[in-house]
Design an enzyme around this catalytic site. Structure first.
Site, PDB file in Angstrom:
ATOM      1  N   VAL A   1      -1.934 -12.411  10.499  1.00 38.60           N
ATOM      2  CA  VAL A   1      -1.119 -11.404   9.719  1.00 38.60           C
ATOM      3  C   VAL A   1      -1.417 -10.182  10.188  1.00 38.60           C
ATOM      4  CG1 VAL A   1      -0.732 -10.447   7.243  1.00 38.60           C
ATOM      5  CG2 VAL A   1      -0.749 -12.968   7.731  1.00 38.60           C
TER       6      VAL A   1
ATOM      7  N   ARG B   1       0.941  -1.109   0.159  1.00 28.14           N
ATOM      8  CA  ARG B   1      -0.104  -0.011  -0.381  1.00 28.14           C
ATOM      9  C   ARG B   1       0.903   1.064   0.047  1.00 28.14           C
ATOM     10  NH1 ARG B   1      -3.831  -1.299   5.101  1.00 28.14           N
ATOM     11  NH2 ARG B   1      -1.647  -2.361   5.460  1.00 28.14           N
TER      12      ARG B   1
ATOM     13  N   HIS C   1      -1.099   1.932  16.213  1.00 34.71           N
ATOM     14  CA  HIS C   1      -1.131   0.615  16.906  1.00 34.71           C
ATOM     15  C   HIS C   1       0.067   0.603  18.018  1.00 34.71           C
ATOM     16  CE1 HIS C   1      -4.386  -0.604  14.308  1.00 34.71           C
ATOM     17  NE2 HIS C   1      -3.392  -0.352  13.250  1.00 34.71           N
TER      18      HIS C   1
ATOM     19  N   ASN D   1      -0.809  -7.142   8.812  1.00 38.38           N
ATOM     20  CA  ASN D   1      -1.394  -6.168   7.766  1.00 38.38           C
ATOM     21  C   ASN D   1      -2.054  -6.763   6.949  1.00 38.38           C
ATOM     22  OD1 ASN D   1       1.131  -7.491   7.044  1.00 38.38           O
ATOM     23  ND2 ASN D   1       1.559  -5.758   5.670  1.00 38.38           N
ATOM     24  N   MET D   2      -3.060  -7.517   7.442  1.00 38.48           N
ATOM     25  CA  MET D   2      -4.270  -8.072   6.276  1.00 38.48           C
ATOM     26  C   MET D   2      -4.498  -7.512   4.926  1.00 38.48           C
ATOM     27  SD  MET D   2      -6.614 -10.251   8.876  1.00 38.48           S
ATOM     28  CE  MET D   2      -7.647 -11.175   7.667  1.00 38.48           C
TER      29      MET D   2
ATOM     30  N   TYR E   1      -1.004   4.560  10.322  1.00 45.02           N
ATOM     31  CA  TYR E   1      -1.612   3.736  11.498  1.00 45.02           C
ATOM     32  C   TYR E   1      -0.110   3.614  12.455  1.00 45.02           C
ATOM     33  CZ  TYR E   1      -5.687   2.219   8.763  1.00 45.02           C
ATOM     34  OH  TYR E   1      -6.875   2.572   8.146  1.00 45.02           O
TER      35      TYR E   1
ATOM     36  N   ASP F   1      -3.111  -6.473  15.259  1.00 45.19           N
ATOM     37  CA  ASP F   1      -2.729  -5.202  15.237  1.00 45.19           C
ATOM     38  C   ASP F   1      -2.687  -4.534  16.681  1.00 45.19           C
ATOM     39  OD1 ASP F   1      -1.588  -4.537  12.778  1.00 45.19           O
ATOM     40  OD2 ASP F   1      -3.252  -3.835  11.894  1.00 45.19           O
TER      41      ASP F   1
ATOM     42  N   LYS G   1       1.485   1.986   7.238  1.00 46.80           N
ATOM     43  CA  LYS G   1       1.808   1.232   8.313  1.00 46.80           C
ATOM     44  C   LYS G   1       2.803   1.922   9.412  1.00 46.80           C
ATOM     45  CE  LYS G   1       0.537  -2.068   9.358  1.00 46.80           C
ATOM     46  NZ  LYS G   1      -0.681  -2.379  10.392  1.00 46.80           N
TER      47      LYS G   1
ATOM     48  N   ARG H   1     -26.897  -4.000  19.263  1.00 44.27           N
ATOM     49  CA  ARG H   1     -25.972  -4.305  17.845  1.00 44.27           C
ATOM     50  C   ARG H   1     -26.586  -5.569  17.376  1.00 44.27           C
ATOM     51  NH1 ARG H   1     -24.334  -3.007  13.422  1.00 44.27           N
ATOM     52  NH2 ARG H   1     -22.240  -3.839  12.489  1.00 44.27           N
TER      53      ARG H   1
ATOM     54  N   GLU I   1      -5.932   5.293  13.503  1.00 43.41           N
ATOM     55  CA  GLU I   1      -6.870   4.576  14.144  1.00 43.41           C
ATOM     56  C   GLU I   1      -7.577   4.933  15.423  1.00 43.41           C
ATOM     57  OE1 GLU I   1      -2.830   3.312  16.052  1.00 43.41           O
ATOM     58  OE2 GLU I   1      -3.756   3.740  13.987  1.00 43.41           O
TER      59      GLU I   1
ATOM     60  N   VAL J   1      -7.995 -10.871  13.534  1.00 41.17           N
ATOM     61  CA  VAL J   1      -8.084  -9.648  12.701  1.00 41.17           C
ATOM     62  C   VAL J   1      -7.475  -8.380  13.842  1.00 41.17           C
ATOM     63  CG1 VAL J   1      -9.307  -7.935  11.348  1.00 41.17           C
ATOM     64  CG2 VAL J   1      -9.807 -10.446  11.494  1.00 41.17           C
TER      65      VAL J   1
END
Length: 371
Positions: free
Chosen positions: A298, A15, A96, A300-301, A94, A270, A75, A203, A118, A267
């Site tokens: 992973v 990216r 994290h 950084n999916m 990002y 991070d 990232k 929700r 984020e 997911v």
């Protein structure tokens, strides 16, 4: 302002922080933009396109970091990049930080001002710069889980959607936010038997209204999670506490209740991961096994679908990047409390309360920094 867009150096990260269209907008606002050579080449944005949009192409990352006042990335900066940051420079990407004390300390040492995608918010309390990547990661999670279930990579040899006469795989999604809803949507589309677990009754009612009886819903508690995990072929962790570490909702002991070859897709990795046995993996080596259970973690999916992810991300980040460049970080944050919520680090101090709490670091008061 001089904006720098470096080439990402994290494992299999293709990216890029700004597209040629974004560069064109920034130049139209009167800013200079430097793009590292090859930054977007892997996803179809070559140096010529950036040059045509008004960017200067820089070969060496060191030169780009040395000259730019605002660094726009995707990232979190790797240690070599943190070493190139300096006081007075603004980093927009990002981060994290909550599960990453090393990166936090390196950014504090650099003296830079770091604003995290984020933790930027909106009027509804949502996370608009996290949402597009949450959508991508959520939709990828069943796809990656389906791959991990194949026998050739250590899975149980189960087809997610089954076939006539054979039941589909059972999928449990823990978390009903953006990631969880998108994961459930795709898993349903693939023909799986899907249960979604969340703490919020309202929700769950909303999701029930959207998907009806195709989607089973369960209010979260320890017993319910344990039973659902034990029954599942694939568990997708989709839990988020903004800015903070993810809670560990699946213990190692629970793995012993699962069928061998079942799969966990985390997911939330991070933010430290929501399974006790999770550890970050890469696109080069995405899978590992613990107690006969295959893990996909992973960090950084969305990088797996880098062009789609870049277009989705930069459609949201550009307006904030332009505001930072137009007004400077301090005025931009003073005039936009939602952007101010993105401020994580400034001149050697942690600013975001959730990051400080996670790492045991006293925070600088945000209001004082914006005066």
């Amino acid at each position: 302002m001089h904006i720098g867009v470096p080439k990402e150096i994290k494992n299999h990260e293709y990216r890029v922080g700004m597209t040629p269209a974004g560069v064109r907008e920034a130049v139209a606002h009167g800013h200079r933009v430097s793009v590292q050579s090859g930054a977007g080449a892997a996803i179809g944005f070559d140096d010529g396109q950036y040059r045509d949009a008004g960017a200067r192409i820089v070969v060496q990352a060191e030169k780009l970091f040395a000259d730019a006042e605002l660094i726009v990335k995707v990232k979190e900066p790797q240690p070599a990049e943190c070493a190139m940051m300096r006081q007075g420079q603004v980093l927009f990407t990002y981060l994290h930080l909550a599960p990453d004390p090393q990166q936090t300390q390196l950014l504090l040492k650099s003296g830079c001002t770091a604003i995290a995608y984020e933790t930027v918010t909106d009027d509804q309390g949502r996370l608009p710069l996290l949402a597009p990547m949450s959508e991508v990661a959520g939709r990828l999670a069943p796809q990656m889980g389906a791959y991990a279930l194949t026998k050739s990579v250590g899975g149980a040899g189960v087809l997610l959607g089954g076939v006539p006469g054979v039941l589909p795989a059972r999928v449990t999604v823990i978390g009903g936010g953006v990631v969880g809803e998108n994961a459930a949507k795709v898993a349903l589309g693939m023909g799986a038997d899907v249960t979604l677990i969340d703490t919020s009754k309202s929700r769950l009612q909303e999701l029930d209204g959207l998907y009806g009886p195709r989607l089973k819903t369960l209010q979260a508690n320890a017993d319910g999670i344990e039973r659902a995990v034990a029954d599942s072929d694939l568990v997708i962790g989709a839990v988020l506490v903004p800015g903070a570490k993810a809670p560990k909702l699946v213990s190692r002991a629970m793995l012993g209740l699962m069928r061998k070859g079942s799969v966990l897709v985390d997911v939330a990795i991070d933010q430290g991961g929501c399974f006790e046995t999770s550890r970050p993996t890469t696109h080069a080596e995405p899978l590992y096994e613990v107690d006969g259970i295959v893990h996909y973690c992973v960090a950084n999916m969305p990088g797996a679908v880098a062009r789609t992810a870049t277009l989705a991300l930069t459609a949201e980040t550009l307006r904030f990047a332009l505001r930072l460049a137009d007004l400077g970080w301090q005025r931009a944050c003073r005039e936009d409390r939602h952007l101010a919520n993105g401020l994580n680090v400034h001149q050697g101090r942690v600013v975001h309360p959730a990051v400080g709490a996670a790492l045991g670091i006293e925070c600088a008061p945000l209001a004082a920094l914006l005066q």
